[in-house]
Design an enzyme around this catalytic site. Structure first.
Site, short mmCIF file in Angstrom:
data_model
loop_
_atom_site.label_atom_id
_atom_site.label_comp_id
_atom_site.label_asym_id
_atom_site.label_seq_id
_atom_site.Cartn_x
_atom_site.Cartn_y
_atom_site.Cartn_z
N TYR A 1 105.95 -1.95 94.74
CA TYR A 1 106.94 -3.00 94.58
C TYR A 1 106.41 -4.33 95.13
O TYR A 1 106.59 -5.39 94.52
CB TYR A 1 108.21 -2.58 95.30
CG TYR A 1 109.41 -3.48 95.14
CD1 TYR A 1 110.03 -3.65 93.91
CD2 TYR A 1 109.94 -4.16 96.25
CE1 TYR A 1 111.14 -4.46 93.78
CE2 TYR A 1 111.05 -4.97 96.12
CZ TYR A 1 111.65 -5.12 94.88
OH TYR A 1 112.76 -5.93 94.76
N LYS B 1 105.96 -7.70 92.88
CA LYS B 1 106.71 -8.92 93.18
C LYS B 1 105.80 -10.07 93.61
O LYS B 1 106.07 -11.24 93.28
CB LYS B 1 107.76 -8.63 94.26
CG LYS B 1 108.91 -7.75 93.77
CD LYS B 1 109.62 -8.36 92.56
CE LYS B 1 110.92 -7.62 92.22
NZ LYS B 1 111.57 -8.17 91.02
#
Length: 308
Positions: free
Chosen positions: A155, A159
């Site tokens: 993640y 991001k």
């Protein structure tokens, strides 16, 4: 300024933050293409927008493949005749520590978040440039992509990668009048509901009570609706000069994140050899090293989770 006559695509908008973005855009006058992998969630989101007097259509498909990106843009053009804004919100989580993370854990998250952002923005921009009327690209980031979070290698990579792409797109799209920005939301969602630190805030929202000021002000942690206003603003003509930015929002707080800059610069004739670094690091460089991870203030006793 309203969004009357504008058309926006919002990926991952069947529920949660994405639904709040779609509803706010529609409330401001935009026609919205709703997207989710769950057909029921897609249909229900469209129904809520239409029930409030807005216009929306749905596309049920996983974000990531180029085919989905094409379908989203084609649907916007077929239903509403134009495309003015894209909000890339779709995402999944597969949290685990690095040494336990599988290839599938990594690939799934990166495919949806990073590749999905790339493919949908690429398709939207191809149309926007050809139409010659500018446009708005709004990509959803995360504090994890800015600071890192334990157990979120995949993640964090996705991001952080989104922010890097947005900075590049702001340069590439400037001449076409297309802005590109990243929104970093901090809100009560299904994900934060599982974090004990936020339990009192999540419980207050679930009970229809005002969220305590500690969370809204000190932490910048609020509801999904607290984030939606920024997304609608960035989609509007009022934000025509805002591009390449990473903007955090939650509760009562809004932040413009800095872009990476050198914290310290030092020179040594002949370069920095091993021996020179061993000697100079403690006195020259050690004080300039940067922290990692999010930093939260101590949770007041009244908000501490009950211990069994």
């Amino acid at each position: 300024m309203s969004l009357d006559g504008k058309v926006a695509i919002v990926t991952g908008s069947g529920r949660g933050l994405g639904l709040a973005y779609a509803q706010e855009l529609a409330r401001r006058g935009a026609h919205v293409v709703v997207n989710d992998v769950d057909a029921d969630a897609t249909a229900e989101a469209v129904a809520t927008i239409e029930a409030s007097g807005g216009r929306a259509v749905g596309v049920t498909a996983p974000v990531g493949p180029t085919e989905t990106a094409k379908e989203l843009v084609d649907t916007a053009l077929a239903a509403f005749g134009r495309l003015d804004a894209l909000v890339t919100n779709a995402g999944v989580l597969r949290d685990t520590v690095l040494w336990k993370m599988s290839d599938d854990d990594f690939d799934t998250v990166v495919t949806v978040h990073l590749r999905g952002t790339f493919t949908t923005v690429r398709e939207a921009v191809r149309h926007m440039r050809q139409a010659g009327e500018g446009g708005r690209i709004i990509c959803i980031g995360s504090p994890t992509g800015q600071r890192g979070t334990f157990g979120q290698t995949n993640y964090a990579a996705a991001k952080a990668g989104i922010v890097g792409m947005v900075r590049t797109w702001a340069l590439e799209l400037k001449r076409a009048g297309i802005t590109a920005n990243t929104v970093v939301p901090v809100a009560a969602t299904a994900m934060t509901a599982t974090v004990p630190y936020f339990a009192a805030a999540v419980r207050a929202e679930a009970d229809g009570e005002p969220m305590p000021a500690f969370f809204r002000h000190d932490l910048g942690f609020g509801t999904v609706d607290d984030v939606a206003g920024l997304v609608a603003f960035l989609a509007s003509d009022a934000a025509a000069k805002v591009t390449g930015q990473v903007i955090g929002v939650g509760g009562d707080r809004l932040q413009i994140w800095t872009h990476p800059e050198a914290a310290l610069t030092a020179y040594r004739e002949g370069g920095w050899t091993y021996d020179a670094l061993v000697e100079a690091w403690p006195t020259t460089f050690d004080g300039a090293t940067q922290s990692v991870g999010e930093r939260f203030p101590e949770l007041p006793a009244r908000f501490q989770p009950a211990t069994p």
